[in-house]
Motif scaffolding. Structure first.
Motif, PDB file in Angstrom:
ATOM      1  N   ALA A 143     -10.917   2.349 -13.396  1.00  0.00           N
ATOM      2  CA  ALA A 143     -11.578   1.045 -13.231  1.00  0.00           C
ATOM      3  C   ALA A 143     -10.728   0.105 -12.378  1.00  0.00           C
ATOM      4  N   TRP A 144      -9.417   0.201 -12.486  1.00  0.00           N
ATOM      5  CA  TRP A 144      -8.533  -0.644 -11.674  1.00  0.00           C
ATOM      6  C   TRP A 144      -8.645  -0.271 -10.202  1.00  0.00           C
ATOM      7  N   VAL A 145      -8.634   1.031  -9.942  1.00  0.00           N
ATOM      8  CA  VAL A 145      -8.691   1.501  -8.555  1.00  0.00           C
ATOM      9  C   VAL A 145     -10.017   1.118  -7.915  1.00  0.00           C
ATOM     10  N   GLU A 146     -11.092   1.295  -8.640  1.00  0.00           N
ATOM     11  CA  GLU A 146     -12.418   1.019  -8.081  1.00  0.00           C
ATOM     12  C   GLU A 146     -12.652  -0.465  -7.814  1.00  0.00           C
ATOM     13  N   ARG A 147     -11.879  -1.330  -8.426  1.00  0.00           N
ATOM     14  CA  ARG A 147     -12.056  -2.776  -8.204  1.00  0.00           C
ATOM     15  C   ARG A 147     -11.178  -3.315  -7.081  1.00  0.00           C
ATOM     16  N   ILE A 148     -10.407  -2.435  -6.418  1.00  0.00           N
ATOM     17  CA  ILE A 148      -9.571  -2.889  -5.306  1.00  0.00           C
ATOM     18  C   ILE A 148     -10.477  -3.366  -4.180  1.00  0.00           C
ATOM     19  N   ALA A 149     -10.223  -4.576  -3.733  1.00  0.00           N
ATOM     20  CA  ALA A 149     -10.993  -5.146  -2.621  1.00  0.00           C
ATOM     21  C   ALA A 149      -9.987  -5.643  -1.586  1.00  0.00           C
ATOM     22  N   ASP A 150      -9.799  -4.877  -0.542  1.00  0.00           N
ATOM     23  CA  ASP A 150      -8.823  -5.218   0.481  1.00  0.00           C
ATOM     24  C   ASP A 150      -9.452  -5.032   1.852  1.00  0.00           C
ATOM     25  N   TRP A 151     -10.493  -5.815   2.112  1.00  0.00           N
ATOM     26  CA  TRP A 151     -11.189  -5.709   3.380  1.00  0.00           C
ATOM     27  C   TRP A 151     -10.190  -5.876   4.509  1.00  0.00           C
ATOM     28  N   PRO A 152     -10.229  -5.133   5.535  1.00  0.00           N
ATOM     29  CA  PRO A 152     -11.277  -4.229   6.004  1.00  0.00           C
ATOM     30  C   PRO A 152     -11.124  -2.799   5.502  1.00  0.00           C
ATOM     31  N   LEU A 153     -10.103  -2.557   4.711  1.00  0.00           N
ATOM     32  CA  LEU A 153      -9.894  -1.215   4.198  1.00  0.00           C
ATOM     33  C   LEU A 153     -10.610  -1.032   2.875  1.00  0.00           C
ATOM     34  N   SER A 154     -10.692   0.193   2.450  1.00  0.00           N
ATOM     35  CA  SER A 154     -11.282   0.512   1.155  1.00  0.00           C
ATOM     36  C   SER A 154     -10.405   1.580   0.521  1.00  0.00           C
ATOM     37  N   VAL A 155     -10.640   1.854  -0.726  1.00  0.00           N
ATOM     38  CA  VAL A 155      -9.878   2.895  -1.414  1.00  0.00           C
ATOM     39  C   VAL A 155     -10.089   4.231  -0.698  1.00  0.00           C
ATOM     40  N   GLY A 156     -11.317   4.487  -0.302  1.00  0.00           N
ATOM     41  CA  GLY A 156     -11.610   5.735   0.412  1.00  0.00           C
ATOM     42  C   GLY A 156     -10.856   5.828   1.731  1.00  0.00           C
ATOM     43  N   ALA A 157     -10.803   4.728   2.478  1.00  0.00           N
ATOM     44  CA  ALA A 157     -10.087   4.723   3.760  1.00  0.00           C
ATOM     45  C   ALA A 157      -8.597   4.952   3.542  1.00  0.00           C
ATOM     46  N   LEU A 158      -8.039   4.367   2.485  1.00  0.00           N
ATOM     47  CA  LEU A 158      -6.617   4.561   2.199  1.00  0.00           C
ATOM     48  C   LEU A 158      -6.325   5.991   1.757  1.00  0.00           C
ATOM     49  N   ARG A 159      -7.242   6.576   0.980  1.00  0.00           N
ATOM     50  CA  ARG A 159      -7.059   7.980   0.579  1.00  0.00           C
ATOM     51  C   ARG A 159      -7.131   8.896   1.791  1.00  0.00           C
ATOM     52  N   ASP A 160      -8.054   8.581   2.697  1.00  0.00           N
ATOM     53  CA  ASP A 160      -8.190   9.363   3.923  1.00  0.00           C
ATOM     54  C   ASP A 160      -6.920   9.253   4.770  1.00  0.00           C
ATOM     55  N   LEU A 161      -6.385   8.051   4.886  1.00  0.00           N
ATOM     56  CA  LEU A 161      -5.142   7.844   5.623  1.00  0.00           C
ATOM     57  C   LEU A 161      -4.006   8.644   4.996  1.00  0.00           C
ATOM     58  N   ALA A 162      -3.897   8.608   3.664  1.00  0.00           N
ATOM     59  CA  ALA A 162      -2.850   9.356   2.973  1.00  0.00           C
ATOM     60  C   ALA A 162      -2.982  10.854   3.255  1.00  0.00           C
ATOM     61  N   GLU A 163      -4.201  11.351   3.241  1.00  0.00           N
ATOM     62  CA  GLU A 163      -4.420  12.775   3.519  1.00  0.00           C
ATOM     63  C   GLU A 163      -4.004  13.120   4.947  1.00  0.00           C
ATOM     64  N   ARG A 164      -4.365  12.272   5.897  1.00  0.00           N
ATOM     65  CA  ARG A 164      -4.010  12.512   7.296  1.00  0.00           C
ATOM     66  C   ARG A 164      -2.494  12.447   7.497  1.00  0.00           C
ATOM     67  N   LEU A 165      -1.844  11.479   6.859  1.00  0.00           N
ATOM     68  CA  LEU A 165      -0.386  11.386   6.971  1.00  0.00           C
ATOM     69  C   LEU A 165       0.288  12.600   6.349  1.00  0.00           C
ATOM     70  N   SER A 166      -0.252  13.057   5.239  1.00  0.00           N
ATOM     71  CA  SER A 166       0.294  14.237   4.577  1.00  0.00           C
ATOM     72  C   SER A 166       0.163  15.464   5.481  1.00  0.00           C
ATOM     73  N   MET A 167      -0.933  15.556   6.203  1.00  0.00           N
ATOM     74  CA  MET A 167      -1.101  16.667   7.144  1.00  0.00           C
ATOM     75  C   MET A 167      -0.061  16.587   8.256  1.00  0.00           C
ATOM     76  N   GLU A 168       0.160  15.392   8.776  1.00  0.00           N
ATOM     77  CA  GLU A 168       1.142  15.206   9.855  1.00  0.00           C
ATOM     78  C   GLU A 168       2.543  15.573   9.378  1.00  0.00           C
ATOM     79  N   VAL A 169       2.916  15.116   8.180  1.00  0.00           N
ATOM     80  CA  VAL A 169       4.237  15.416   7.642  1.00  0.00           C
ATOM     81  C   VAL A 169       4.384  16.911   7.421  1.00  0.00           C
ATOM     82  N   GLY A 170       3.317  17.558   7.036  1.00  0.00           N
ATOM     83  CA  GLY A 170       3.335  19.003   6.803  1.00  0.00           C
ATOM     84  C   GLY A 170       3.280  19.827   8.072  1.00  0.00           C
ATOM     85  N   GLY A 171       3.256  19.162   9.227  1.00  0.00           N
ATOM     86  CA  GLY A 171       3.262  19.884  10.493  1.00  0.00           C
ATOM     87  C   GLY A 171       1.886  20.237  11.022  1.00  0.00           C
TER      88      GLY A 171
END
Length: 154
Positions: free
Chosen positions: A90-118
Motif C-alpha cells: 500500500a505504501w509503494v502504490e501510493r507513491i506519487a512522484d510525477w513525472p515518474l511512476s513506480v512502474g517507470a522506476l522499476r523499469d529503470l532499475a531493471e535496465r540499469l541491472s542489465m547494464e551492470v550485468g554486461g
C-alpha cells in the motif's frame, strides 16, 4: 559517534523503543537533522526492528523532529535488507512522484541491472526531462512560503 554507538548497544540490550534511544543520545523529544543523530537513529530503528520495514519507519517518525531525513535513511537501510517484497504494498502504490511512476522506476532499475550485468538495454522514454520543470515549480512554492514568513503577520 562512539558515544552514540555505545548508547545504541545499551539501548538494544534493554529493548528500548526508538524514542527512548533518541532521548539516550541527547535528542530529547525532537531528533534534529544533525547527521550523526539521524544516522544513529536510523541504524537503531533498523536493528531494533530487523526485517520489519513498516515498524522501523513508523518508530523513526514517532521519535519526532526531522522525521523525513531519519525515515529516508532507515528506509534505505531496511529496504536493502527486506527488498521490494518487504515494503508494504500500500505504501509503494501510493507513491506519487510525477513525472515518474513506480512502474517507470522499476523499469529503470531493471535496465540499469542489465547494464551492470554486461547486457545492453535501451533507455527509451524515461520522462526525466519533466523532472526539472517539476522541481522548479516546487522551488517557487518553497521560496514563496519562505519569503512570506518574513512579512509581518496578517
Amino acid at each position: 559517534m562512539q558515544a552514540r554507538f555505545k548508547a545504541l548497544r545499551a539501548s538494544l540490550d534493554e529493548q528500548q523503543s526508538v524514542e527512548e534511544f533518541a532521548i539516550a543520545i541527547g535528542c530529547g523529544d525532537q531528533v534534529s537533522g544533525f547527521a550523526p543523530n539521524s544516522a544513529a537513529l536510523a541504524l537503531y530503528a533498523w536493528l531494533r526492528h530487523r526485517g520489519d520495514f513498516a515498524s522501523a519507519i513508523a518508530e523513526v517518525v514517532r521519535a519526532g523532529g526531522d522525521t523525513d531525513t531519519g525515515a529516508a535513511i532507515a528506509g534505505g537501510i531496511c529496504g536493502a535488507e527486506v527488498g521490494a517484497p518487504g515494503i508494504p504494498h500500500a505504501w509503494v502504490e501510493r507513491i506519487a512522484d510525477w513525472p515518474l511512476s513506480v512502474g517507470a522506476l522499476r523499469d529503470l532499475a531493471e535496465r540499469l541491472s542489465m547494464e551492470v550485468g554486461g547486457r545492453k538495454s535501451s533507455f527509451g522514454d524515461l520522462r526525466f526531462f519533466a523532472a526539472p520543470m517539476r522541481n522548479l515549480l516546487f522551488l517557487a512554492i518553497i521560496l514563496f512560503h519562505g519569503f512570506r514568513r518574513l512579512l509581518p503577520p496578517y
